[in-house]
Design an enzyme around this catalytic site. Structure first.
Site, short mmCIF file in Angstrom:
data_model
loop_
_atom_site.label_atom_id
_atom_site.label_comp_id
_atom_site.label_asym_id
_atom_site.label_seq_id
_atom_site.Cartn_x
_atom_site.Cartn_y
_atom_site.Cartn_z
N GLY A 34 0.79 -1.22 0.00
CA GLY A 34 0.00 0.00 0.00
C GLY A 34 0.83 1.27 0.00
O GLY A 34 0.29 2.37 -0.20
N GLU A 35 2.14 1.16 0.23
CA GLU A 35 2.96 2.38 0.22
C GLU A 35 2.98 2.98 -1.19
O GLU A 35 2.89 2.26 -2.19
CB GLU A 35 4.38 2.06 0.69
CG GLU A 35 4.43 1.75 2.19
CD GLU A 35 5.84 1.48 2.70
OE1 GLU A 35 6.76 1.26 1.87
OE2 GLU A 35 6.01 1.47 3.93
N ARG A 86 -5.45 24.84 6.99
CA ARG A 86 -6.38 25.35 8.02
C ARG A 86 -5.87 25.09 9.42
O ARG A 86 -6.34 25.69 10.38
CB ARG A 86 -7.77 24.73 7.84
CG ARG A 86 -8.53 25.33 6.70
CD ARG A 86 -9.92 24.77 6.60
NE ARG A 86 -9.91 23.35 6.25
CZ ARG A 86 -11.00 22.59 6.17
NH1 ARG A 86 -12.17 23.12 6.42
NH2 ARG A 86 -10.91 21.34 5.83
N ASP A 161 -19.24 34.26 6.29
CA ASP A 161 -18.97 34.89 7.58
C ASP A 161 -18.13 36.14 7.36
O ASP A 161 -17.59 36.35 6.28
CB ASP A 161 -18.30 33.92 8.58
CG ASP A 161 -16.99 33.39 8.06
OD1 ASP A 161 -16.11 34.20 7.76
OD2 ASP A 161 -16.85 32.15 7.95
N LYS A 184 -24.13 36.48 12.42
CA LYS A 184 -24.80 35.66 13.44
C LYS A 184 -25.36 36.56 14.52
O LYS A 184 -24.66 37.44 15.00
CB LYS A 184 -23.75 34.76 14.12
CG LYS A 184 -23.68 33.38 13.56
CD LYS A 184 -22.76 32.52 14.42
CE LYS A 184 -22.39 31.29 13.62
NZ LYS A 184 -21.24 30.59 14.10
N ARG A 186 -27.02 36.17 18.29
CA ARG A 186 -27.37 35.23 19.35
C ARG A 186 -28.56 35.78 20.13
O ARG A 186 -28.49 36.86 20.71
CB ARG A 186 -26.15 35.01 20.28
CG ARG A 186 -26.39 33.96 21.34
CD ARG A 186 -25.09 33.53 22.00
NE ARG A 186 -24.26 32.71 21.14
CZ ARG A 186 -24.46 31.43 20.87
NH1 ARG A 186 -25.50 30.81 21.39
NH2 ARG A 186 -23.65 30.76 20.10
C1 R5P Z 1 -13.11 28.17 6.97
O1 R5P Z 1 -12.36 28.85 7.58
C2 R5P Z 1 -13.14 28.09 5.49
O2 R5P Z 1 -13.05 29.35 4.89
C3 R5P Z 1 -14.42 27.42 5.05
O3 R5P Z 1 -15.52 28.22 5.40
C4 R5P Z 1 -14.56 26.10 5.70
O4 R5P Z 1 -13.38 25.40 5.63
C5 R5P Z 1 -15.66 25.29 5.04
O5 R5P Z 1 -15.71 24.04 5.67
P1 R5P Z 1 -17.01 23.16 5.60
O6 R5P Z 1 -17.37 23.01 4.15
O7 R5P Z 1 -16.58 21.87 6.22
O8 R5P Z 1 -18.09 23.84 6.38
#
Ligand code: R5P
Length: 284
Positions: A34-35, A86, A161, A184, A186
């Site tokens: 598998g390597e 990330r 976001d 968002k 809350r």
């Molecule tokens: C986050 O910081 C990235 O910009 C994306 O919003 C995120 O990685 C998306 O991940 P998922 O599709 O798992 O919600």
């Protein structure tokens, strides 16, 4: 000569065509246990560019194998999708900065004068871990041009976001349309609502733009919110269509009209090529 990594064969071919350079023949297979087995079968030319996205651990191993074949040479290395980008912060004690670990491991193979390119890496600070000149290329204008060509109705570009608004703003300004982000609110310990911060999306075509779609969770939520807000049609734009597991099903169930993405990762939705962007950077 262009060497296309296992997950960048089409993009490698497109970059080679754009530059009118030879595309090396490589073999990517497995040993019986598998390597990973990698071989660059073509005779190496003087100037080499490697185009190799790393969406999986195996791609990373195969990139290191390619770099080992090329050790001692000055090369241009393009990692259009840089896996682990990330993981650039430590949240709990004992966690690695995996993005740094990847950069340091790759960098160790690069000879003096080599250059590194990424495309919309999650955070450009990761590039500081390279000793060599490292540049992040921006595919947002390519996505913007594609969006412009779609003939959308009163379009608005929305970031899922506030943190990701830079790309939405850049694309919107290029096309000359509105942009916004989902905010968002809350209401209580358990009740949170999301809506476009300023713009009324009702009756409009909306494109939600983000650097990547991984599980699709972020985008599925954005689609639902925008449809609840009366959006006419919701499209998704993304540089990196990671689309793990059942992401596409989630997005379709949420009611996405179409997904527009680049070929930093080669998926069915990768209709916008970054080959020209890469070729231009390599030429300059
Ligand atoms: C986050 O910081 C990235 O910009 C994306 O919003 C995120 O990685 C998306 O991940 P998922 O599709 O798992 O919600």
């Amino acid at each position: 000569m262009i060497i296309g990594g296992p997950s960048s064969q089409l993009l490698g071919g497109r970059v080679a065509a754009a530059l009118d350079e030879e595309l090396a023949l490589c073999e990517y297979s497995s040993f019986p246990d598998g390597e990973a087995y990698t071989q660059i079968s073509s005779d190496l030319e003087e100037e080499i560019t490697v185009v190799c996205s790393t969406p999986s651990d195996r791609d990373i191993i195969q990139l290191l194998q390619i770099l080992d074949v090329l050790r001692g040479r000055r090369i241009d290395l393009v990692v259009p999708y840089f896996g682990y980008a990330r993981q650039d912060k430590q949240f709990k004690p004992g966690e690695p900065l995996s993005a740094r670990a990847m950069a340091v491991a790759i960098d160790a193979f690069l000879a003096e004068g080599s250059r590194v390119y990424t495309v919309n890496i999650h955070d450009r600070s990761v590039l500081n871990n390279f000793r060599h000149l490292a540049t992040d290329l921006d595919a947002a204008p390519l996505l913007a041009d594609e969006i412009r060509s779609m003939g959308l109705h009163d379009p608005v570009i929305i970031s899922p976001d506030k943190g990701a608004i830079r790309m939405a703003r850049a694309a919107a300004e290029r096309i000359g349309v509105d942009y916004d982000y989902l905010e968002k609110t809350r209401h209580s310990g358990t009740v949170v609502s999301m809506a476009p911060k300023e713009i009324d999306a009702s009756g409009r075509d909306v494109v939600v733009l983000d650097d990547m779609i991984a599980t699709g969770g972020t985008m599925a939520q954005a689609i639902s919110i925008l449809r609840d807000n009366g959006a006419r049609r919701v499209y998704l734009g993304s540089v990196h269509p990671v689309l793990t597991g059942s992401a596409v099903l989630k997005l379709c169930r949420a009611g996405v009209k179409a997904i527009i993405a680049t070929d930093t990762l080669e998926k069915a939705v990768s209709t916008v090529s970054v080959a020209g962007l890469i070729a231009e950077a390599l030429r300059s």
